[in-house]
Design an enzyme around this catalytic site. Structure first.
Site, short mmCIF file in Angstrom:
data_model
loop_
_atom_site.label_atom_id
_atom_site.label_comp_id
_atom_site.label_asym_id
_atom_site.label_seq_id
_atom_site.Cartn_x
_atom_site.Cartn_y
_atom_site.Cartn_z
N ASP A 141 39.54 39.23 52.94
CA ASP A 141 40.62 39.95 52.00
C ASP A 141 40.28 38.89 50.72
O ASP A 141 40.48 37.64 50.67
CB ASP A 141 41.75 39.83 52.60
CG ASP A 141 42.75 40.79 51.47
OD1 ASP A 141 42.52 40.95 50.23
OD2 ASP A 141 43.83 41.01 52.11
N HIS B 281 40.72 43.99 52.31
CA HIS B 281 42.50 44.22 52.03
C HIS B 281 43.03 45.58 52.62
O HIS B 281 44.04 45.50 52.99
CB HIS B 281 42.50 44.12 50.48
CG HIS B 281 44.03 44.31 50.03
ND1 HIS B 281 44.74 43.05 50.23
CD2 HIS B 281 44.65 45.07 49.32
CE1 HIS B 281 45.96 43.18 49.72
NE2 HIS B 281 45.96 44.58 49.16
N PHE C 101 39.77 47.04 41.15
CA PHE C 101 40.62 46.77 42.22
C PHE C 101 40.00 47.46 43.27
O PHE C 101 40.06 46.90 44.55
CB PHE C 101 41.76 47.47 41.91
CG PHE C 101 43.07 47.45 42.67
CD1 PHE C 101 43.43 46.09 43.36
CD2 PHE C 101 43.55 48.55 43.49
CE1 PHE C 101 44.37 46.10 44.31
CE2 PHE C 101 44.45 48.40 44.45
CZ PHE C 101 44.78 47.09 44.92
N SER D 232 50.16 45.39 51.64
CA SER D 232 50.17 44.86 50.31
C SER D 232 51.46 44.62 49.74
O SER D 232 52.52 44.10 50.11
CB SER D 232 49.08 45.53 49.67
OG SER D 232 48.92 44.61 48.40
N TRP E 280 50.30 48.58 45.60
CA TRP E 280 49.92 48.76 44.27
C TRP E 280 48.82 49.69 44.13
O TRP E 280 47.74 50.03 44.67
CB TRP E 280 49.80 47.45 43.67
CG TRP E 280 49.58 47.56 42.27
CD1 TRP E 280 50.57 47.46 41.32
CD2 TRP E 280 48.36 47.68 41.50
NE1 TRP E 280 50.14 47.78 39.86
CE2 TRP E 280 48.60 47.65 40.07
CE3 TRP E 280 47.01 47.61 41.56
CZ2 TRP E 280 47.74 47.68 39.11
CZ3 TRP E 280 45.86 47.56 40.68
CH2 TRP E 280 46.53 47.79 39.21
N LEU F 10 37.54 44.91 44.63
CA LEU F 10 38.17 43.95 45.44
C LEU F 10 38.72 44.18 46.94
O LEU F 10 38.59 43.52 47.60
CB LEU F 10 39.37 43.27 44.34
CG LEU F 10 39.01 42.46 43.20
CD1 LEU F 10 40.41 42.37 42.25
CD2 LEU F 10 38.40 41.10 43.37
#
Length: 526
Positions: free
Chosen positions: A208, A236, A147, A85, A24, A150
């Site tokens: 993650d 991630h 994002f 992902s 994404w 993260l």
């Protein structure tokens, strides 16, 4: 409006097909650090999913099958899929819908479901997902910053990953971001994973923040028929700072299942090549008489009119930079070489000639698509082994209508030295270069057209063999092929070589050394 697809051919024609799907708010450029390692063993298909990157004008959807139906006509009939992902979740769904088209599945930082429920608690909490979705709707730029944090959370290489991320992804529109999130929320691969018969490998980051590490435990418990592995201290984007680790894991997994036939080592060692030419940076110009003559001749192959950036690919010490600047005027000039020592030397010698000095590999150019108008490359590309990958890279970075002028060496180069060594022992002592048919096939496999291909044989003459070997050492042209002997060459073998080479001493009482030179002009269609 069409989905962006890029296909990169492997060095081996019988290589397996590999499809890479990104996550994404990303695009296929996220895979760039892995391509050089994977392109030897795989034909790679890169896809920009709807709404992302170069497929930004293709509307995204909350329906996962919309993505699958969009990419299905563009991918091989049968392939290995590696997804990161969201890409991993879509690849899993694709494997469930079309099991005959997926040979194996490798999913990186992917979950069975993205939003947690009572049955699968090891996922993003629904309230957190809803809050993030609201942020995307209200402030897309702030949501992307959030994002990124993260994705970097807990990664031992967070600083390096952040550096790699700079300039990689093209941010989708707010609408496409929201649709992509809705797609993530709707994906549920729990039953699909139970039913899949193809080999599956799921890789999890131990730190993650988006796919909790506990998901690895649930996955191993519920799907013992599949393989899973957790990488400690990784977030991630667990592959971006250490692409070699993921490519090694992927290759090892595919070899275990027989999709990569042999662990055949590269015949040309790029690290050795870079070190050898770096060491020769300060002695190169004093010994490179032939190399200067070839570079001067190649200048004549440049287009009469040049509008746009010019790349000196394999710039070496920068010898050609003044001549290039004289031809292109105020157009930007980039100097790139595999050897860091050469790049540094060129920058010291010609600080005001080139606009940029870059250390990089011609088989994996650190340049954007359609970024240069002309490529000039003199006696550098013979050090590339993956010819198909090389030509795809040249095609990729050239602007439509752009040209590449290349001087390279053919396989008959130094045939006298090669034959003399062959009569001494069975080792590979002289660098081996590609056959004409192989180079022509690599060019025809891209969309590049051959406008000119001229062959010239140049012969250098020496009083003693030691003069030739000393010159080769001074320019960094050491033997970097597989099958070369280890250790130093003993006195007896050197004496035997000298004796064998003497058979070539001609009437002029000189020892010849022949170079098979190819001058090419390639063009990219508009």
């Amino acid at each position: 409006m069409a989905i962006y697809r890029e296909h990169l051919a492997a060095y081996r024609k019988d290589a397996a097909e590999l499809v890479l799907l990104h996550g994404w708010a990303s695009d296929s450029s996220i895979w760039r650090p892995l391509l050089a390692a994977l392109r030897r063993d795989f034909h790679i298909t890169l896809i920009d999913l709807p709404g992302c990157g170069r497929s930004a004008k293709v509307m995204a959807s909350s329906d996962p099958d919309h993505y699958i139906d969009a990419i299905l006509p563009l991918v091989p009939a049968s392939a290995i899929y590696c997804g990161w992902s969201l890409g991993g979740m879509l690849a899993t769904r694709l494997a469930a819908r079309f099991p005959d088209r997926v040979q194996a599945l490798i999913c990186v930082a992917s979950n069975a479901v993205f939003v947690a429920d009572a049955d699968w608690p090891a996922a993003m909490a629904k309230q957190d997902f809803d809050a993030f979705s609201a942020l995307v709707a209200a402030n897309p730029r702030a949501s992307l910053r959030r994002f990124e944090l993260l994705q970097l959370h807990g990664d031992c290489h967070a600083k390096e990953v952040r550096a790699e991320l700079q300039g990689l992804a093209i941010a989708p529109s707010q609408e496409n971001l929201s649709l992509g999130l809705a797609c993530l929320q709707s994906l549920d691969n729990r039953q699909a994973l139970a039913d899949l018969a193809c080999p599956c490998l799921y890789l999890f980051g131990g730190e993650d923040a988006l796919v909790p590490s506990a998901a690895a435990d649930i996955f191993a418990e519920r799907y013992p028929q599949h393989s899973s592995q957790q990488l400690a201290d990784r977030g991630h984007i667990l592959f971006l700072a250490d692409a070699g680790e993921l490519s090694s894991l992927l290759l090892s997994y595919c070899r275990n299942w027989g999709y990569v036939a042999t662990d055949k080592p590269a015949q040309l060692n790029k690290s050795d090549i870079g070190r050898s030419f770096s060491r020769a940076a300060h002695s190169y110009d004093g010994a490179a008489l032939l190399q200067r003559r070839v570079a001067d001749r190649l200048i004549a192959y440049l287009p009469q009119e040049i509008a746009g950036p010019v790349l000196d690919l394999g710039c070496g010490t920068g010898y050609s930079l003044p001549a290039l600047q004289a031809r292109i005027g105020a157009e930007p000039l980039l100097a790139l070489d595999l050897a860091a020592g050469m790049v540094g030397h060129a920058a010291e010698q010609y600080p005001n000639i080139a606009n940029y000095f870059v250390c990089g590999d011609a088989e994996d150019l650190p340049l954007a698509d359609n970024s240069v108008a002309t490529i000039f490359s003199s006696l550098a590309l013979q050090w590339c082994e993956n010819l198909a990958g090389l030509m795809f890279e040249i095609e990729r970075v050239l602007q439509p209508g752009g040209s590449a002028v290349i001087a390279t060496l053919g396989p008959n180069t130094l045939h006298e030295l090669r034959s003399a060594w062959r009569r001494v022992d069975g080792f590979v002592h002289v660098n081996q270069f590609a056959e004409r048919d192989d180079l022509a096939a690599a060019i025809s496999g891209s969309s590049l057209a051959i406008e000119a291909w001229e062959e010239v044989v140049e012969v250098m003459y020496y009083d003693r063999l030691s003069e030739l070997t000393r010159e080769l050492k001074s320019i960094g042209a050491h033997n970097v092929n597989g099958g070369r002997p280890s250790g130093l060459t003993g006195r007896q073998r050197l004496q035997a070589l000298t004796q064998q080479y003497e058979v070539y001493r001609g009437a002029e009482l000189k020892l010849p050394a022949s170079y098979q030179l190819w001058y090419l002009k390639l063009s990219k269609s508009r």
